[in-house]
Write an enzyme that holds these catalytic residues in place. Structure first.
Site, short mmCIF file in Angstrom:
data_model
loop_
_atom_site.label_atom_id
_atom_site.label_comp_id
_atom_site.label_asym_id
_atom_site.label_seq_id
_atom_site.Cartn_x
_atom_site.Cartn_y
_atom_site.Cartn_z
N LYS A 113 0.86 -1.19 0.00
CA LYS A 113 0.00 0.00 0.00
C LYS A 113 0.89 1.23 0.00
CE LYS A 113 -4.55 0.58 0.38
NZ LYS A 113 -5.53 -0.47 0.02
N1 GLU Z 1 -7.10 0.01 -3.20
C1 GLU Z 1 -7.86 -1.17 -3.49
C2 GLU Z 1 -7.90 -2.10 -2.31
O1 GLU Z 1 -7.79 -1.68 -1.18
C3 GLU Z 1 -7.42 -1.83 -4.78
C4 GLU Z 1 -5.99 -2.27 -4.83
C5 GLU Z 1 -5.55 -2.74 -6.22
O2 GLU Z 1 -6.37 -2.75 -7.11
O3 GLU Z 1 -4.38 -3.09 -6.35
O4 GLU Z 1 -8.16 -3.28 -2.44
#
Ligand code: GLU
Length: 424
Positions: A113
Site C-alpha cells: 500500500k
Molecule cells: N485500493 C484497493 C484495495 O484496497 C485496490 C488495490 C488494487 O487494485 O491493487 O483493495
C-alpha cells in the site's frame, strides 16, 4: 527463542488492530511460532519527501510512503491513498490486509500500500499532477510490473494512475502500462475496473442475502462513504432492486425512507463534489447512519468506524465491509457475542477491486484486451469461489467469517514462506 520487536516504526491503533487479527488467526490455525513474525511484519517500506511547486509559486514538501508487506508470492499489489490523515502505520496495516486479500482470492500477488499526506480536494489538477509524478519518480526503483504494482485507493483515481504510468514509461523508455492498474481505458485500463470494487460488494451482498433468504428487492441499505466504492456499490445494489435509504460522505449523511434516487445523487455529486445540501432526503449525521435499522449496512470509507460505542447499537442484519478495516477488534468481539449480524469481512467483501486490477495487469502483459462482460463474468466466478471457500472454512472449524477469511489468506502466505525457506 528471543522475540524481536519490529513494529516501532508502524506503531498506531490501526497497525495494532491488523496485528491482533493476525495473532488470532495464527493461534486458530496453530501457525508454527517460527513462521509468525516472518509472515506478519511488512517486508520493507520507503518514505519519501515530495517537494511540489504550488500554483502560487511557493513550494510544499509532502510526505509519501510505500509499504511492501509480502513479496514471497509474486509482485506486491495495492493502492495509493491521498489523504490528510495518512500515517505509515495505517499504510502498513492496509498493506497487510492486501496480502491476506490477494492470497484469499488466489491472486499471484503479495500485499502493498502507498500513501501521501495531502488533501487532494484542496489541490488543483496541476498540483496533483506534479505530486503524482514526483511520487512515482521517487518510487521508480521500488515498483514495476514484476516488483510492485500500485493502483487507486481513497483520494486517487484513473487520471492519477495515468500520470504515474506516463512518468514510469518515460523513465524506462517504452510504454509500460502494467506498472499500475486502475488506469483510464485509453492507456490500457480494463473495462469494468472503475466499478469493480462496488460491483463485487453488491454481488456478494446479494449472494449473502440469498443465503439468508432475504430477497434483495426487500432489502434496505445504508452506505457510509460516497467515493468510488460507496457510489458504485449504491448504483449496483439499486440496479438489483434494493432500496438505498441512506448515503453519506465526509460532509454528512442523507436519509430517505422511501429510497434515495442514486442516479440523482451521482449527478449532484459530479457537480457539487459533496453530498451536502443534496435534496434527495433529510440530513442526518454519519453516526446516525451507522445505527439505522436497515437490512444491510455498508461502511465504504475509512477504517475503525464500527467501534465499542456503536457496535451494541447496530440494527442491520448484514454488515458488508466495503472499506478496509472498518471494524475494531473490540467491536468485532461485541458483534460476535451478539450473533445476530452476518458479516462479510473486508478482505472478501472489497476484493473485486484488486481482482479486476489483476485482470488489467494480465491484459497489459498479454497486450490482449477483454470485453466488459468477460471481465465481470470472470470477476463473479472468482468471488463465488472465494465466498465458497470462506464459508466452507467457517463451517469446518466453527470460525467467524472474518477468522475464516483471514486464516485462509494467512495460511497460504505462511505456507509459501515455509516452502521457499530463508535466504541465505
Ligand atoms: N485500493 C484497493 C484495495 O484496497 C485496490 C488495490 C488494487 O487494485 O491493487 O483493495
Amino acid at each position: 527463542m528471543s522475540k524481536v520487536i519490529v513494529s516501532a516504526l508502524y506503531k498506531s491503533d490501526v497497525f495494532t488492530m491488523a496485528c491482533r487479527q493476525f495473532d488470532q488467526a495464527a493461534d486458530a490455525i496453530n501457525l508454527p511460532e517460527d513462521l509468525r513474525d516472518r509472515t506478519k511484519y511488512p517486508r520493507r517500506c520507503l518514505a519519501v519527501a515530495l517537494p511540489i511547486k504550488r500554483d502560487d509559486g511557493s513550494i510544499t514538501v509532502f510526505e509519501g510512503y510505500r509499504v511492501q508487506h509480502n513479496l514471497s508470492t509474486g509482485p506486491s499489489k495495492g493502492g495509493i491513498r491521498f489523504h490528510e490523515h495518512v500515517t505509515i502505520g495505517e499504510v502498513a496495516a492496509l498493506a497487510m490486509w492486501m496480502s491476506w486479500k490477494c492470497s484469499l482470492v488466489g491472486l499471484p500477488y503479495g500485499g502493498a500500500k502507498g500513501g501521501v499526506i495531502c488533501n487532494p480536494r484542496q489541490m488543483s489538477q496541476g498540483e496533483l499532477e506534479r505530486l503524482s509524478r514526483r511520487y512515482m519518480q521517487e518510487m521508480i526503483n521500488f515498483v514495476g510490473p514484476q516488483i510492485d504494482v500500485p493502483a487507486p485507493d481513497m483520494g486517487t483515481n484513473e487520471q492519477i494512475m495515468g500520470w504515474m504510468m506516463d512518468t514510469y514509461s518515460n523513465h524506462v523508455g517504452h510504454v509500460e502500462p502494467a506498472v499500475v492498474t486502475g488506469k483510464p481505458i485509453s492507456l490500457g485500463g480494463s473495462e469494468g475496473r472503475r466499478e469493480a470494487t462496488g460491483a463485487g460488494v453488491a454481488y456478494l451482498v446479494k449472494a449473502y442475502l440469498e443465503d439468508m433468504k432475504i430477497p434483495v428487492k426487500n432489502a434496505t441499505v445504508a452506505i457510509q462513504g460516497f467515493g468510488n466504492v460507496g457510489s458504485e456499490t449504491a448504483a449496483a445494489l439499486a440496479n438489483y432492486g434494493a432500496k438505498i435509504i441512506a448515503i453519506s460522505d465526509y460532509t454528512g449523511a442523507i436519509y430517505n425512507e422511501r429510497g434515495i434516487d442514486i442516479r440523482k445523487a451521482l449527478e449532484y455529486v459530479k457537480y457539487a463534489k459533496v453530498l451536502k445540501d443534496f435534496d434527495g432526503g433529510q440530513a442526518i449525521s454519519n453516526e446516525q447512519l451507522l445505527e439505522l435499522k436497515v437490512t444491510v449496512l455498508i461502511p465504504a470509507a475509512l477504517e475503525r468506524v464500527i467501534t465499542n460505542d456503536n457496535a451494541p447499537k447496530l440494527q442491520c442484519r448484514l454488515l458488508a465491509e466495503a472499506a478496509n478495516g472498518p471494524t475494531t477488534n473490540s467491536a468485532d468481539k461485541i458483534l460476535e457475542q451478539r450473533g445476530d449480524i452476518e458479516i462479510i469481512p473486508d478482505v472478501l467483501c472489497n476484493s473485486g477491486g484488486v481482482i479486476v486490477s489483476y485482470f488489467e495487469w494480465l491484459q497489459n502483459l498479454q497486450h490482449y484486451y477483454w470485453t466488459r462482460d468477460e471481465v465481470l463474468q470472470k470477476l463473479f466466478t472468482m468471488l463465488d469461489r472465494a465466498k465458497a471457500s470462506v464459508d466452507a472454512q467457517k463451517a469446518k472449524f466453527g470460525f467467524s467469517r472474518r477468522l475464516a477469511a483471514l486464516t485462509l489468506g494467512i495460511a497460504r502466505v505462511a505456507d509459501a514462506k515455509r516452502i521457499r525457506g530463508l535466504f541465505p
